[in-house]
Structures are given as structure tokens and as C-alpha cells.
Design a protein around this motif. Structure first.
Motif, PDB file in Angstrom:
ATOM      1  N   PRO A 190      46.196  32.697  40.767  1.00  0.00           N
ATOM      2  CA  PRO A 190      47.035  33.721  41.401  1.00  0.00           C
ATOM      3  C   PRO A 190      47.551  34.752  40.410  1.00  0.00           C
ATOM      4  O   PRO A 190      47.910  34.428  39.281  1.00  0.00           O
TER       5      PRO A 190
ATOM      6  N   GLU B 150      50.793  40.949  41.737  1.00  0.00           N
ATOM      7  CA  GLU B 150      49.989  41.754  42.650  1.00  0.00           C
ATOM      8  C   GLU B 150      49.711  41.022  43.963  1.00  0.00           C
ATOM      9  O   GLU B 150      49.018  41.547  44.829  1.00  0.00           O
ATOM     10  N   ASN B 151      50.240  39.793  44.112  1.00  0.00           N
ATOM     11  CA  ASN B 151      50.016  38.997  45.309  1.00  0.00           C
ATOM     12  C   ASN B 151      48.522  38.866  45.625  1.00  0.00           C
ATOM     13  O   ASN B 151      48.083  38.989  46.760  1.00  0.00           O
ATOM     14  N   SER B 152      47.728  38.657  44.585  1.00  0.00           N
ATOM     15  CA  SER B 152      46.284  38.520  44.737  1.00  0.00           C
ATOM     16  C   SER B 152      45.797  37.453  43.767  1.00  0.00           C
ATOM     17  O   SER B 152      46.605  36.766  43.141  1.00  0.00           O
ATOM     18  N   ARG B 153      44.485  37.301  43.667  1.00  0.00           N
ATOM     19  CA  ARG B 153      43.920  36.258  42.823  1.00  0.00           C
ATOM     20  C   ARG B 153      42.774  36.802  41.994  1.00  0.00           C
ATOM     21  O   ARG B 153      42.133  37.779  42.368  1.00  0.00           O
TER      22      ARG B 153
ATOM     23  N   ASN C 116      50.183  32.334  50.749  1.00  0.00           N
ATOM     24  CA  ASN C 116      50.303  32.475  49.302  1.00  0.00           C
ATOM     25  C   ASN C 116      51.551  31.815  48.747  1.00  0.00           C
ATOM     26  O   ASN C 116      51.668  31.615  47.549  1.00  0.00           O
TER      27      ASN C 116
ATOM     28  N   GLU D 124      40.277  29.889  41.363  1.00  0.00           N
ATOM     29  CA  GLU D 124      41.029  31.089  41.718  1.00  0.00           C
ATOM     30  C   GLU D 124      42.444  30.956  41.162  1.00  0.00           C
ATOM     31  O   GLU D 124      43.155  29.992  41.466  1.00  0.00           O
TER      32      GLU D 124
ATOM     33  N   SER E  23      39.211  35.358  40.246  1.00  0.00           N
ATOM     34  CA  SER E  23      38.279  34.227  40.340  1.00  0.00           C
ATOM     35  C   SER E  23      37.481  34.086  39.054  1.00  0.00           C
ATOM     36  O   SER E  23      37.041  35.081  38.466  1.00  0.00           O
TER      37      SER E  23
ATOM     38  N   TYR F 149      50.538  36.767  40.411  1.00  0.00           N
ATOM     39  CA  TYR F 149      51.769  36.787  41.202  1.00  0.00           C
ATOM     40  C   TYR F 149      52.320  38.189  41.406  1.00  0.00           C
ATOM     41  O   TYR F 149      52.822  38.520  42.470  1.00  0.00           O
TER      42      TYR F 149
ATOM     43  N   CYS G  37      34.457  39.860  39.860  1.00  0.00           N
ATOM     44  CA  CYS G  37      35.641  38.996  39.849  1.00  0.00           C
ATOM     45  C   CYS G  37      36.833  39.672  39.180  1.00  0.00           C
ATOM     46  O   CYS G  37      37.902  39.059  39.040  1.00  0.00           O
TER      47      CYS G  37
END
Length: 612
Positions: A478, A482-485, A123, A476, A487, A480, A38
Motif C-alpha cells: 500500500p 496516495e490510497n493506492s498500491r 483499504n 501488493e 505491485s 498510504y 507496476c
């Protein structure tokens, strides 16, 4: 043949133990792999204690249990500073000291992509999703202490209990006025204790008006426990000597002759009252000692090998459990006394008579008296309310007076604000030590610097340095930039380090300094004040339900004490300006007190409100 059989048995036993050990290690490694997958750097947890003797140096839980969290986060460099721990055999624990994941976990709200939105916009179009969080099993080690009260309950049981406690303990104009009166009374109890010390000590400072208090914490505890006891029961606990004729004088009349039957009756009554007072005093002393000790025992249990074993192992084989049971004796008796003595229309009495979990389901003729049968839920709640109302207030006031004694310029500025508001709101402008002024909610609302001082004290030393929740589903969060998540897996235990949130240098300028002005001066305002990095009462649906009570109690007590006294750190007088070095260390427990108490020179203030 016998030797061969014995050798085979040893071989098979060794093989079984080795197999179990290998399986356990594989389980731990698998949990570590899940957390690392994760994106969370993960370390293994090791039990700290087999047994626990809280007042022996080699057994004390050091404050580094709390203070080392931020440095470890900075070293491991996980997302939002988070990192994982494999707790026990295979329990995943995630450590958090950043407001974004902390609020998502505590508030139970997560933003996820809308399924109907396009992949490109997914997103950027989040929708609200409610997540679940539970206190079990992370708070199971509290259940021997406070049972299934509102602090430990979950689900529908918790909802019903929280609603009942809120309705009967907090809401209502009458209760608000009662709290105001009891807070002033508690301040007077503290003042009486200082007067008694002034009269008894032979080492008064200079003009004999000052007194050196070796540890001011017990005086604050005594004042606040009386406050919460009177508030929830409307009963006078009679811990102070009765204002009556002394027993030795009751048997003689004014001319030396024997007193009449009525006088003897009064004397007998006085004896009974004095006996009750001594009994109550003894129980109070035992209760306060037990409260200090149980804070450390419960935290030690959660860090011992016994916490990961079945509960029956802890009960039957642990000396820690035996210490806990002995310690809990006065706590349970004190709560039972409160339930017995609660008067009609008091919060505790109303709680016992409202429809819900605190009412006896099918009372029998022999159980109609509340002295005969006390609902277990009511007893559990009494333990919770007495502890929460006393411990948190006394601890916060202890830290605040300690900080103010190290910063006399801040203390003086606050004292002047208190005196100014008193002049503005009080018609009768003359007070003395025997008749201290009454501070009201309206008055304390006009003291912004008082509010800033208490907020800053709770930022540096939150009474509960961490809270724990178990996630019922994967969350999850975000990332921000890195435009990802990232978990946090379902079943994980999330430890929210409030102490770390309050001192995270990303959100606080001069995070370790005592700067009340940061709450008033726009130029000094920190990001942590607006982004959720300040939560001394936690956050979300399971935040502290008594925070509105604490707001009034802390501000009323502190304003009244600072009107009456100046609190001086003796070591600061000798060593000069080294306030930061004189800071007390934290006594680790599930709440924190200053280690070794707080020694203060208490001096009556020369400046009093004058007659107009």
C-alpha cells in the motif's frame, strides 16, 4: 554454384542470429514494460565481467556497486525509492532500500483488503496474507561454495536443516557457557599475536610497548576462525607452537649424556606434534586466504555473463570457474578436517548423529567411521558455519576498531565503561598481560555504550550489504499517502539493500556519521531504529540464525581488547581532525571488508583495574 550456396548459408546464418537477437531484445523490453507498468522506473543491466582477476585494478568490483544505490533511487523517484532492473535476458529485479517493502518481502507477510469488506472500507480493513520467497535461483552461484546447506536450501529441506542447526548449535545452557569461554579464548589468541609482534618488531613506538600493525584484519580472522572451529568441534586445532621441550634439547640429559629411551619417545612425539602443527598452520593460512578471495569471486560471478548462461557453460568455458575451484580446495579440506575432528557432544558431532538430513541414511560397516564417510549435507553445513562464524565477526570487529581509532573520544568513553563494569563484577581486582580478565555475558549486558558502538558500526558497515529473494507470487504494497498500491510481480528477484536502508537520510539523522549516542539518547533517536530500517542480520524467517552467537562474540571480544589496548590511527596523529576523510573504502564482495586492511598502532592501556 558453390559461391551461391556459400552466400545462401551466410545469409541464413545471419538471418537466424539477427532473429534470435531481436527476440532477446523483445524479451528484455517486455520485462521492462512489465516493471514499468507496476510503477517502477526500470533500467537495463549489463554484465560486468567475462573473466575475473580479483587483485588486478581493472577487474576489482568497486564499492560504488553498493554506494550508488541510494543516489540512483533518489534520481529515479520510484515508489518507496524502488526501481527495477532487467537482469540477464528477462529476469525482473526490484531494488529496495525502504523498510515497508523490505519487511513485506523478507517477512513474507502482506496486508491485503478483505474480500468481505465494502469497497469503501476495503483499504482500511487489511488482513494478513502469507507470501512465499525463495533464495533460488538468486543464490545458486553459492552452491559450488557451500552446497545445499541451510544458507542456500529452500522449502522443507531448509526447514529441517534450520531446525537441526538451531537445536544442536545454539540452544542450551552448556553451549552458552562454552561460547563465553571460547570468545574469551579468542581474545587471548589475538592478545598473544600482538605480544608476538611486539617481540619481533624492531620499530616499536616510543617505549617499545606499542606496535604498528600493518593490517589487523588477519589477526582478527585468525582469532575468530579458531573460536568457531573450537565451538563446533570441541577440538583444539593446535595452530600454536606446543608448550613442550624443544626437539634440539630432547636428546641430551641434564649432564650432557644421551637421553634414555623414554626421552627419545618424548622427542619423537614432539616431532610428530610439530609436524602436525605445521600442517595445520599451513592449512589455516590457505583457508583464510581462500575465504578472502571467494567472497569476491562469487559476487563477480553473479555480475558476469556466465551467470545468465547455462551452468555447464560456466563450468567448461570460464576461467572464473577454474579460479573458483582452486580457491575452494583449502575451504573444503578445512571443513572436512573439522568434521573428522569433531568430538562427541560437540555441535558438529551432534548434528551428524541427529535424525534428519545430516545423518548417513544406510551406513555400511566400512562407513561407520566418520573419518571414512562424511555426509555431504554435514560437509556443506561445516563450510557454512565456519565461514559465517569467522568472516562476519572478523569483518565487524575490523570496521569497529577502524571507526574507534578515528574517534578516540568514543574509544576512551567505551574503555572507561569496560573498566567500570570489570571493577563491579570481579572479586580479584589484579590483572596483567599474561592473565587478562574473563568477560561474561552478565558483564557485557551491563555495557550499554558497548552495545551502542557495535550497533552503530553494523549500521554503517553491515557485513552483508544486501540480501536477495525471489517472489513466488505478486506482492501488493500500500501507498498510504496516495490510497493506492504498488505491485512487485511474481517471479521477480527482490534485492534488499541493507546498506541503503542503514544510510537512508529519510530515517537517519547524519546517516554517514559514527554516532553511537543515537542508540542511547532519546533526543538523538532515529526513526530507523523503530520502523525496521535497521536489519544487520536481515529479517523474517530466513534471518541470520547465528545472530545470538554474534551478539556474545562481538561484545566479549571488543570489551576484552579495549580493556587491554588502545587502537590508534597513525594518519590521524599526523593530519589532525579529518576522521571522515580517513575512512577506509569497502572491498566489494558478498561480504565487505576494509579495502587494503586496517593499519593500527596498538598500545597497551596505562589504566588497569587496581587491587581494592
Amino acid at each position: 554454384m558453390m559461391e551461391i550456396a556459400r552466400g545462401d548459408a551466410i545469409f541464413w546464418a545471419t538471418s537466424c542470429v539477427s532473429t534470435v537477437f531481436i527476440l532477446l531484445m523483445l524479451l528484455r523490453q517486455r520485462t521492462k514494460w512489465v516493471l514499468e507498468r507496476c510503477g517502477l522506473p526500470t533500467v537495463f543491466w549489463r554484465p560486468r565481467f567475462m573473466s575475473y582477476r580479483p587483485f588486478e585494478e581493472d577487474q576489482k568490483l568497486a564499492s560504488t556497486t553498493i554506494t550508488r544505490i541510494l543516489p540512483r533511487m533518489q534520481r529515479l523517484k520510484g515508489p518507496y525509492g524502488m526501481y527495477g532492473t532487467v537482469y540477464g535476458i528477462s529476469t525482473p529485479v526490484v531494488h529496495v532500500a525502504h523498510p515497508i517493502p523490505a519487511k513485506a518481502i523478507l517477512n513474507g507477510v502482506m496486508q491485503v483488503a478483505s474480500e468481505s469488506s465494502s469497497p469503501r472500507r476495503r483499504n482500511s480493513l487489511p488482513v494478513t496474507h502469507l507470501t512465499g520467497a525463495s533464495k533460488a535461483p538468486a543464490y545458486n552461484h553459492f552452491k559450488n561454495f557451500c552446497g545445499d546447506g541451510v544458507f542456500t536450501a529452500d522449502g522443507d529441506d531448509w526447514k529441517a536443516k534450520r531446525a537441526a542447526v538451531m537445536h544442536n548449535l545454539i540452544k542450551g545452557t552448556e553451549l552458552s557457557q562454552r561460547l563465553e569461554q571460547e570468545a574469551n579464548h579468542a581474545a587471548n589468541v589475538f592478545i598473544d599475536q600482538i605480544h608476538a609482534l611486539q617481540k619481533s618488531t624492531q620499530n616499536c613506538h616510543e617505549d617499545d610497548s606499542s606496535v604498528l600493525v600493518s593490517n589487523i584484519v588477519p589477526q582478527l580472522q585468525r582469532a575468530t576462525v579458531g573460536l568457531i572451529y573450537r565451538y563446533i568441534t570441541h577440538d583444539d586445532p593446535d595452530w600454536e607452537p606446543p608448550r613442550a621441550v624443544r626437539f634440539s634439547d630432547a636428546y641430551k640429559s641434564s649432564d650432557g649424556e644421551e637421553a634414555d629411551t623414554e626421552s627419545l619417545s618424548v622427542a619423537s612425539s614432539s616431532v610428530d606434534e610439530e609436524s602436525d602443527r605445521i600442517e595445520n598452520e599451513s592449512l589455516l593460512v590457505s583457508y583464510l586466504k581462500s575465504i578472502v578471495r571467494i567472497r569476491m569471486i562469487i559476487l563477480a560471478q553473479s555480475r558476469s555473463i556466465w551467470f545468465v548462461l547455462p551452468r555447464w557453460c560456466y563450468r567448461y568455458f570460464s576461467s572464473l570457474y577454474r579460479d573458483e575451484e582452486i580457491t575452494l580446495g583449502p575451504i573444503r579440506e578445512f571443513a572436512r578436517r573439522a568434521c573428522d575432528k569433531a568430538k562427541p557432544q560437540s555441535p558438529l558431532h551432534r548434528l551428524s548423529n541427529c535424525e534428519g538430513p545430516y545423518r548417513e541414511k544406510s551406513p555400511t560397516p566400512s562407513s561407520l567411521s566418520r573419518k571414512d564417510v562424511i555426509n555431504k549435507n554435514l560437509l556443506d553445513e561445516a563450510i557454512t558455519l565456519l565461514f559465517a562464524g569467522q568472516d562476519t565477526s572478523a569483518a565487524t570487529l575490523s570496521w569497529t576498531l577502524h571507526l574507534l581509532s578515528l574517534h578516540p573520544e568514543i574509544q576512551e568513553k567505551l574503555a572507561l565503561e569496560v573498566q567500570g563494569v570489570l571493577i563491579e563484577h570481579t572479586r580479584v581486582q589484579s590483572f596483567n598481560d599474561n592473565h587478562p580478565p574473563l568477560f561474561t555475558k552478565k558483564m557485557i549486558s551491563k555495557m550499554p555504550y558497548l552495545d551502542a558502538v557495535i550497533k552503530e558500526s553494523m549500521r554503517l558497515y553491515p557485513v552483508a550489504p544486501f540480501v536477495v529473494r525471489r517472489l513466488m507470487e505478486t506482492i501488493e504494497i500500500p501507498l498510504y499517502k496516495e490510497n493506492s498500491r504498488v505491485s512487485i510481480p511474481s517471479g521477480s528477484v527482490a534485492c534488499i539493500w541493507i546498506y541503503g536502508l542503514h544510510r537512508n537520510p529519510k530515517f537517519w539523522h547524519r546517516p554517514d556519521d559514527f554516532v553511537p549516542e543515537r542508540w542511547l539518547n532519546a533526543e538523538l533517536k532515529d526513526l530507523g531504529q523503530t520502523n525496521g530500517a535497521y536489519m544487520p542480520f536481515a529479517s523474517g524467517p530466513r534471518n541470520c540464525l547465528g545472530q545470538s552467537l554474534a551478539h556474545v562474540i562481538l561484545r566479549t571480544l571488543l570489551s576484552k581488547l579495549l580493556y587491554m589496548y588502545e587502537f590508534i590511527e597513525p594518519k590521524l596523529m599526523l593530519s589532525g581532525d579529518n576522521a571522515h576523510e580517513l575512512r577506509k573504502d569497502m572491498q566489494a564482495g558478498f561480504t565487505v571488508l576494509p579495502t587494503g586492511g586496517v593499519e593500527l598502532l596498538v598500545k597497551p592501556r596505562d589504566v588497569k583495574v587496581k587491587s581494592s
